[in-house]
Scaffold this motif. Structure first.
Motif, PDB file in Angstrom:
ATOM      1  N   ALA A 194     -48.620  19.176  -3.303  1.00  0.00           N
ATOM      2  CA  ALA A 194     -49.109  17.854  -3.705  1.00  0.00           C
ATOM      3  C   ALA A 194     -50.621  17.751  -3.563  1.00  0.00           C
ATOM      4  O   ALA A 194     -51.299  17.136  -4.389  1.00  0.00           O
ATOM      5  CB  ALA A 194     -48.415  16.778  -2.866  1.00  0.00           C
ATOM      6  N   VAL A 195     -51.171  18.352  -2.479  1.00  0.00           N
ATOM      7  CA  VAL A 195     -52.631  18.311  -2.294  1.00  0.00           C
ATOM      8  C   VAL A 195     -53.332  19.058  -3.422  1.00  0.00           C
ATOM      9  O   VAL A 195     -54.321  18.579  -3.998  1.00  0.00           O
ATOM     10  CB  VAL A 195     -52.999  18.897  -0.917  1.00  0.00           C
ATOM     11  N   VAL A 196     -52.814  20.250  -3.717  1.00  0.00           N
ATOM     12  CA  VAL A 196     -53.423  21.018  -4.800  1.00  0.00           C
ATOM     13  C   VAL A 196     -53.316  20.265  -6.119  1.00  0.00           C
ATOM     14  O   VAL A 196     -54.256  20.186  -6.907  1.00  0.00           O
ATOM     15  CB  VAL A 196     -52.758  22.401  -4.898  1.00  0.00           C
ATOM     16  N   TRP A 197     -52.138  19.657  -6.368  1.00  0.00           N
ATOM     17  CA  TRP A 197     -51.941  18.886  -7.605  1.00  0.00           C
ATOM     18  C   TRP A 197     -52.892  17.698  -7.679  1.00  0.00           C
ATOM     19  O   TRP A 197     -53.474  17.396  -8.718  1.00  0.00           O
ATOM     20  CB  TRP A 197     -50.487  18.409  -7.647  1.00  0.00           C
ATOM     21  N   GLY A 198     -53.107  17.015  -6.531  1.00  0.00           N
ATOM     22  CA  GLY A 198     -54.025  15.877  -6.512  1.00  0.00           C
ATOM     23  C   GLY A 198     -55.476  16.277  -6.696  1.00  0.00           C
ATOM     24  O   GLY A 198     -56.247  15.586  -7.359  1.00  0.00           O
ATOM     25  N   GLY A 219     -56.673  16.666 -10.136  1.00  0.00           N
ATOM     26  CA  GLY A 219     -56.776  15.435 -10.928  1.00  0.00           C
ATOM     27  C   GLY A 219     -58.140  14.786 -10.901  1.00  0.00           C
ATOM     28  O   GLY A 219     -58.399  13.849 -11.664  1.00  0.00           O
ATOM     29  N   PHE A 220     -59.056  15.211 -10.037  1.00  0.00           N
ATOM     30  CA  PHE A 220     -60.388  14.624  -9.967  1.00  0.00           C
ATOM     31  C   PHE A 220     -61.293  15.233 -11.043  1.00  0.00           C
ATOM     32  O   PHE A 220     -61.240  16.433 -11.321  1.00  0.00           O
ATOM     33  CB  PHE A 220     -61.006  14.862  -8.592  1.00  0.00           C
ATOM     34  N   TYR A 221     -62.136  14.374 -11.632  1.00  0.00           N
ATOM     35  CA  TYR A 221     -63.096  14.840 -12.636  1.00  0.00           C
ATOM     36  C   TYR A 221     -64.265  13.855 -12.686  1.00  0.00           C
ATOM     37  O   TYR A 221     -64.162  12.708 -12.244  1.00  0.00           O
ATOM     38  CB  TYR A 221     -62.455  14.984 -14.012  1.00  0.00           C
ATOM     39  N   GLN A 222     -65.363  14.332 -13.237  1.00  0.00           N
ATOM     40  CA  GLN A 222     -66.608  13.550 -13.317  1.00  0.00           C
ATOM     41  C   GLN A 222     -66.912  13.216 -14.771  1.00  0.00           C
ATOM     42  O   GLN A 222     -66.919  14.097 -15.631  1.00  0.00           O
ATOM     43  CB  GLN A 222     -67.774  14.327 -12.701  1.00  0.00           C
ATOM     44  N   VAL A 223     -67.207  11.932 -15.056  1.00  0.00           N
ATOM     45  CA  VAL A 223     -67.638  11.483 -16.382  1.00  0.00           C
ATOM     46  C   VAL A 223     -69.128  11.164 -16.304  1.00  0.00           C
ATOM     47  O   VAL A 223     -69.541  10.306 -15.511  1.00  0.00           O
ATOM     48  CB  VAL A 223     -66.845  10.250 -16.853  1.00  0.00           C
ATOM     49  N   ASP A 224     -69.937  11.865 -17.108  1.00  0.00           N
ATOM     50  CA  ASP A 224     -71.387  11.649 -17.094  1.00  0.00           C
ATOM     51  C   ASP A 224     -71.738  10.294 -17.702  1.00  0.00           C
ATOM     52  O   ASP A 224     -70.926   9.644 -18.361  1.00  0.00           O
ATOM     53  CB  ASP A 224     -72.089  12.766 -17.864  1.00  0.00           C
ATOM     54  N   GLN A 225     -73.010   9.917 -17.496  1.00  0.00           N
ATOM     55  CA  GLN A 225     -73.469   8.603 -17.950  1.00  0.00           C
ATOM     56  C   GLN A 225     -73.435   8.479 -19.467  1.00  0.00           C
ATOM     57  O   GLN A 225     -73.175   7.397 -20.007  1.00  0.00           O
ATOM     58  CB  GLN A 225     -74.888   8.347 -17.435  1.00  0.00           C
ATOM     59  N   GLN A 226     -73.698   9.556 -20.175  1.00  0.00           N
ATOM     60  CA  GLN A 226     -73.717   9.503 -21.642  1.00  0.00           C
ATOM     61  C   GLN A 226     -72.351   9.755 -22.250  1.00  0.00           C
ATOM     62  O   GLN A 226     -72.235   9.853 -23.478  1.00  0.00           O
ATOM     63  CB  GLN A 226     -74.721  10.509 -22.200  1.00  0.00           C
ATOM     64  N   GLU A 227     -71.324   9.853 -21.437  1.00  0.00           N
ATOM     65  CA  GLU A 227     -69.984  10.181 -21.924  1.00  0.00           C
ATOM     66  C   GLU A 227     -69.006   9.039 -21.680  1.00  0.00           C
ATOM     67  O   GLU A 227     -69.238   8.168 -20.828  1.00  0.00           O
ATOM     68  CB  GLU A 227     -69.456  11.448 -21.243  1.00  0.00           C
ATOM     69  N   ARG A 228     -67.927   9.084 -22.442  1.00  0.00           N
ATOM     70  CA  ARG A 228     -66.738   8.256 -22.200  1.00  0.00           C
ATOM     71  C   ARG A 228     -65.534   9.191 -22.275  1.00  0.00           C
ATOM     72  O   ARG A 228     -65.511  10.123 -23.073  1.00  0.00           O
ATOM     73  CB  ARG A 228     -66.603   7.139 -23.236  1.00  0.00           C
ATOM     74  N   ALA A 229     -64.543   8.926 -21.427  1.00  0.00           N
ATOM     75  CA  ALA A 229     -63.362   9.785 -21.356  1.00  0.00           C
ATOM     76  C   ALA A 229     -62.165   9.042 -21.931  1.00  0.00           C
ATOM     77  O   ALA A 229     -61.845   7.928 -21.498  1.00  0.00           O
ATOM     78  CB  ALA A 229     -63.098  10.217 -19.924  1.00  0.00           C
ATOM     79  N   TRP A 280     -60.065   9.859 -11.340  1.00  0.00           N
ATOM     80  CA  TRP A 280     -58.877  10.663 -11.025  1.00  0.00           C
ATOM     81  C   TRP A 280     -57.743  10.246 -11.935  1.00  0.00           C
ATOM     82  O   TRP A 280     -57.506   9.057 -12.176  1.00  0.00           O
ATOM     83  CB  TRP A 280     -58.443  10.456  -9.572  1.00  0.00           C
ATOM     84  N   ASN A 281     -57.094  11.240 -12.482  1.00  0.00           N
ATOM     85  CA  ASN A 281     -55.890  11.030 -13.274  1.00  0.00           C
ATOM     86  C   ASN A 281     -54.872  12.105 -12.899  1.00  0.00           C
ATOM     87  O   ASN A 281     -55.246  13.255 -12.608  1.00  0.00           O
ATOM     88  CB  ASN A 281     -56.192  11.107 -14.768  1.00  0.00           C
ATOM     89  N   PRO A 282     -53.628  11.759 -12.920  1.00  0.00           N
ATOM     90  CA  PRO A 282     -52.609  12.753 -12.522  1.00  0.00           C
ATOM     91  C   PRO A 282     -52.593  13.930 -13.483  1.00  0.00           C
ATOM     92  O   PRO A 282     -52.391  13.741 -14.691  1.00  0.00           O
ATOM     93  CB  PRO A 282     -51.300  11.962 -12.576  1.00  0.00           C
ATOM     94  N   PRO A 283     -52.854  15.129 -12.962  1.00  0.00           N
ATOM     95  CA  PRO A 283     -52.812  16.297 -13.848  1.00  0.00           C
ATOM     96  C   PRO A 283     -51.401  16.580 -14.342  1.00  0.00           C
ATOM     97  O   PRO A 283     -50.415  16.098 -13.780  1.00  0.00           O
ATOM     98  CB  PRO A 283     -53.339  17.422 -12.952  1.00  0.00           C
ATOM     99  N   LEU A 284     -51.353  17.330 -15.406  1.00  0.00           N
ATOM    100  CA  LEU A 284     -50.124  17.701 -16.091  1.00  0.00           C
ATOM    101  C   LEU A 284     -49.491  16.528 -16.821  1.00  0.00           C
ATOM    102  O   LEU A 284     -48.737  16.734 -17.770  1.00  0.00           O
ATOM    103  CB  LEU A 284     -49.095  18.314 -15.124  1.00  0.00           C
ATOM    104  N   MET A 285     -49.839  15.294 -16.405  1.00  0.00           N
ATOM    105  CA  MET A 285     -49.338  14.117 -17.097  1.00  0.00           C
ATOM    106  C   MET A 285     -50.398  13.535 -18.047  1.00  0.00           C
ATOM    107  O   MET A 285     -50.075  13.104 -19.150  1.00  0.00           O
ATOM    108  CB  MET A 285     -48.914  13.035 -16.089  1.00  0.00           C
ATOM    109  N   ASP A 286     -51.643  13.521 -17.575  1.00  0.00           N
ATOM    110  CA  ASP A 286     -52.732  12.945 -18.358  1.00  0.00           C
ATOM    111  C   ASP A 286     -53.626  14.046 -18.914  1.00  0.00           C
ATOM    112  O   ASP A 286     -53.917  15.039 -18.232  1.00  0.00           O
ATOM    113  CB  ASP A 286     -53.579  11.999 -17.510  1.00  0.00           C
ATOM    114  N   GLU A 287     -54.068  13.836 -20.145  1.00  0.00           N
ATOM    115  CA  GLU A 287     -55.050  14.711 -20.786  1.00  0.00           C
ATOM    116  C   GLU A 287     -56.344  13.929 -20.966  1.00  0.00           C
ATOM    117  O   GLU A 287     -56.356  12.854 -21.565  1.00  0.00           O
ATOM    118  CB  GLU A 287     -54.531  15.186 -22.146  1.00  0.00           C
ATOM    119  N   VAL A 288     -57.447  14.428 -20.416  1.00  0.00           N
ATOM    120  CA  VAL A 288     -58.744  13.761 -20.432  1.00  0.00           C
ATOM    121  C   VAL A 288     -59.652  14.445 -21.451  1.00  0.00           C
ATOM    122  O   VAL A 288     -59.873  15.660 -21.376  1.00  0.00           O
ATOM    123  CB  VAL A 288     -59.391  13.773 -19.038  1.00  0.00           C
ATOM    124  N   ASN A 289     -60.162  13.653 -22.399  1.00  0.00           N
ATOM    125  CA  ASN A 289     -61.069  14.164 -23.425  1.00  0.00           C
ATOM    126  C   ASN A 289     -62.405  13.440 -23.299  1.00  0.00           C
ATOM    127  O   ASN A 289     -62.486  12.222 -23.508  1.00  0.00           O
ATOM    128  CB  ASN A 289     -60.494  13.932 -24.822  1.00  0.00           C
TER     129      ASN A 289
END
Length: 380
Positions: free
Chosen positions: A70-74, A77-87, A105-114
């Motif tokens: 669960a720790v590895v899975w969590g 799920g963390f990611y960084q969105v820069d100031q000039q970006e939207r996810a 943070w979004n749950p990995p394997l469930m959410d896809e971040v673009n």
């Protein structure tokens, strides 16, 4: 010499010597199971047959493994969105939300971040031959600068936003150019064509829900086809000459019209001044005549003689020679007034006195008397 050649010796055997071959895979797996069983608190089960025993994990070990997973899975799920970006987040393939800049943070394997850059100014270019309203062919080259205004629509609504933009741009440009004359496209109408193309293109993109905002449309080049370019250059030069001559004529008109207006105003003012002068002189003469008449009524003889003397002074002031008809004689008497004036001037310079008209008149009268007397003696 290779390790497997005859006579190579046990030192050449990679499996530990004596040419025993690779270790048994079952035995290696069994040793690994025993080590894991000893680590997580399990023990061996007697099988009675000497085949070894299977191992099992305790409930605590399973919990630890679950927590670690669960720790590895969590963490994934963390990611960084820069100031000039939207996810743009897709949950199980369906649009979920658009994430703003920051640590997310979004749950990995469930959410896809673009992640999509919404501040970068992108650009495309297009060039083609088009038909104008007056049925002429023009070669137009333009470029478009745009940004992403809606990341979700840009990612999901249109399969290929850039390709859709190119098609919409060509359609918009052909519509605008087809509604304009050729001289507008080639010369002074470029800016307006770019504005109209941008408005129509933005309308198409909004209809498609492409999420694209057009920042600028630039008409980089617009000219006639190369086969007829020389003829259109001649037309362009003729139009430039027409504008030049028109400007020169306007400049000449702007220079000559004020001068004519000034001359007309000057003549009006001179006429007005002459009118006032004539009226004032007439009024003065009339008033002088009235005053003179009043004086004449008071002393007619004296006024008559004075008028006669003034008339002689006025007449003699401009005359240099006088011819006098002597009574009783046939000869004309000649009076050189210019010579008399010169003598009088010399006399005045010598005496240092001002000219006296009365003295001159007396001299003239004296000269007349002398001439009259000599004429009478000659007649006798």
């Amino acid at each position: 010499m290779a390790w497997n050649e005859p006579g190579g010796g046990k030192d050449n055997d990679p499996w530990g010597g004596n040419n025993q071959g690779p270790p048994d895979l079952d035995e290696a797996l069994k040793k690994l199971q025993e080590k894991l069983n000893s680590i997580f608190g399990g023990g061996k089960k007697s099988g009675g047959s000497g085949n070894g025993g299977d191992f099992h994990l305790s409930a605590g070990a399973l919990g630890i493994v679950a927590v670690l997973a669960a720790v590895v899975w969590g963490l994934f799920g963390f990611y960084q969105v820069d100031q000039q970006e939207r996810a743009v987040v897709l949950r199980l393939g369906v649009y979920h939300e658009t994430v703003m800049p920051g640590l997310r943070w979004n749950p990995p394997l469930m959410d896809e971040v673009n992640k999509i850059n919404v501040t970068k100014v992108r650009g495309i270019a297009s060039r083609g031959q088009m038909l104008t309203e007056d049925e002429n062919i023009v070669d137009v080259a333009l470029s478009v600068q745009y940004t992403v205004s809606d990341p979700a629509n840009f990612l999901l609504k249109v399969k290929s936003p850039e390709l859709s933009l190119e098609h919409a741009l060509e359609s918009s440009l052909r519509h605008v150019v087809g509604s304009s004359r050729m001289d507008q496209v080639i010369t002074e109408g470029r800016e307006q064509i770019a504005i109209d193309t941008q408005e129509r293109l933005q309308g198409y993109l909004d209809t498609y829900q492409s999420g694209i905002l057009v920042a600028k449309v630039n008409i980089e080049d617009a000219q006639a086809p190369s086969q007829v370019q020389d003829a259109f250059d001649d037309v362009t030069r003729a139009k430039e000459d027409r504008e030049r001559l028109k400007n020169e004529a306007e400049a000449y008109a702007n220079g000559i019209i004020p001068e004519a207006r000034g001359a007309a105003q000057r003549q009006l003012e001179e006429a007005q001044a002459y009118k006032e002068q004539v009226v004032a002189r007439s009024q003065g003469e009339a008033q002088r005549f009235v005053d003179l008449y009043d004086e004449y009524r008071k002393a007619p003889k004296v006024t008559r003689e004075r008028l006669y003397i003034d008339a002689l002074e006025t007449m003699y002031s401009d005359a240099t020679k006088v011819m006098v008809d002597v009574e009783g004689g046939n000869n004309m008497m000649y009076l050189p007034l210019d010579k008399l004036m010169e003598k009088s001037a010399v006399t005045r310079q010598t005496a240092g006195s001002e000219p006296d008209m009365r003295q001159l008149t007396d001299k003239v009268i004296e000269q007349l008397r002398r001439d009259s007397q000599s004429s009478r003696r000659e007649g006798r």
